[in-house]
Design an enzyme around this catalytic site. Sequence first.
Site, PDB file in Angstrom:
ATOM      1  CG  MET A 329      -1.913   1.049   1.149  1.00 20.10           C
ATOM      2  SD  MET A 329      -3.258   1.223   2.777  1.00 20.10           S
ATOM      3  CE  MET A 329      -3.895  -0.415   2.525  1.00 20.10           C
ATOM      4  CD1 TRP A 332      -1.386   2.170  -5.934  1.00 23.03           C
ATOM      5  CD2 TRP A 332      -2.081   3.022  -4.226  1.00 23.03           C
ATOM      6  NE1 TRP A 332      -2.689   2.980  -6.275  1.00 23.03           N
ATOM      7  CE2 TRP A 332      -2.963   3.692  -5.087  1.00 23.03           C
ATOM      8  CE3 TRP A 332      -2.350   3.719  -2.943  1.00 23.03           C
ATOM      9  CZ2 TRP A 332      -3.959   4.429  -4.774  1.00 23.03           C
ATOM     10  CZ3 TRP A 332      -3.343   4.525  -2.652  1.00 23.03           C
ATOM     11  CH2 TRP A 332      -4.274   5.082  -3.613  1.00 23.03           C
ATOM     12  CG  HIS A 333      -0.128   6.227  -0.829  1.00 23.58           C
ATOM     13  ND1 HIS A 333      -0.580   5.113  -0.114  1.00 23.58           N
ATOM     14  CD2 HIS A 333      -1.151   6.828  -0.665  1.00 23.58           C
ATOM     15  CE1 HIS A 333      -1.665   5.289   0.371  1.00 23.58           C
ATOM     16  NE2 HIS A 333      -2.197   6.493  -0.231  1.00 23.58           N
ATOM     17  N   GLY A 334       3.541   5.844  -3.573  1.00 19.15           N
ATOM     18  CA  GLY A 334       4.621   6.294  -4.353  1.00 19.15           C
ATOM     19  C   GLY A 334       5.886   5.753  -3.736  1.00 19.15           C
TER      20      GLY A 334
END
Length: 403
Positions: A329, A332-334
Amino acid sequence: MPNLQPYADPTYFFYLLVALAPLAIGLYFGKRFVWYEILVSLAFIFFIFDTGHYVNQGIAILVYSIWQFCLVSFYSAYRKTKNANWVFYLMVALSILPITMVRFGAIGVFKPEFTLLGFLGISYLTFRSTGMIIETRDGAIKEFKPIIFLRFMLFMPTLSSGPIDRYTRFAGDAGSVPERTDYIDMLSYAVKSYFLGFVYKFILSYYFGQIVYPFFQSLAMGDNHHGFSWWLIGVAYSYGMYLFFDFAGYSRFAIATSYVMGIKSPINFNQPYRAHNIKDFWNRWHMSLSFWFRDFVFMRFSFMVMRKKWIKSRTTVSNVGYLVNMMVMGLWHGLTWYYIVYALLHGTGMIVNDAWLRFKKKHRDQIPHNKFTELFAIFLTFNFVMLTFLVFCGFLDKFWFHH
């Protein structure tokens, strides 16, 4: 031609409600105008990407949609007769390939041109398409319907930032018409959500995001003594309030619009700052994202590890699963250190929480449980979440390394 960014200003809502009026009237009288719904969605998507640098994003979303259509349709046909693991993993890898290239392109691992693949909403469309491949593998989706697929992928209200719907749930709503009494209730909920969204996004989010948060940032930067300032606490809490009201406000708008269109998109926030522990927080915060990762990352990883007997202890499996789930997760944000650290903090928080619950269960006679302890649990969780937002917001990167 107007450029209409989703839920950005009153002009957008004026055009939106005018465009949705015929659809709402039809639903009220028991008719769903499918092609009109499709045209409205495509028109509003077009007006998001019709000018300036948005044109490249518009081209990217077109190419991306064709790519995902080919993948899902191929795997759906393949899955009817075969079920090889390597084909499934290949399809998942190809589905997430575009966003992977965007993320790595943004930090220069790939050529910068790959960032041109990025467009508003690519993350959320990836969740939809990848989720479909996984659900097809599981047998939850038995038939590929091209029109429903495109309606699902390009559903205008939730295109840019969710909530993340599931195909099977969406298809049930999209293929039926709500009873008149149910639709009236949906419209009532939509009106309430629009008003609450306005308060959240245009008043409270503005106040915390444009006034309070920058104020504490400036104080902290001016009081940077060897990498620390007490003003960082104000940065953390003001950012946490801004993030909630901004995202919850957007989610309210998206859900309200989908309800007007006769689609019950899932809610995204349920009083997350009243959570009793960190797991409860993730059951209340960005729920559609949290549940997606729970079902498709944590559960699958845990089942695979137990099935292959890589780890015997169920507790250890869960602990490793928490870390893997939150790390994915975070990535996924960066691909930045602060997202990774944030993920590790929350993954560790879940491990500690489970350990506490096991200890509490064994010593239930010695550990009190009353309103005071519940309030303390909420207080502790709230402050943990807020302080980890100081990492998540990225301000520490500037505060420590780019001052």
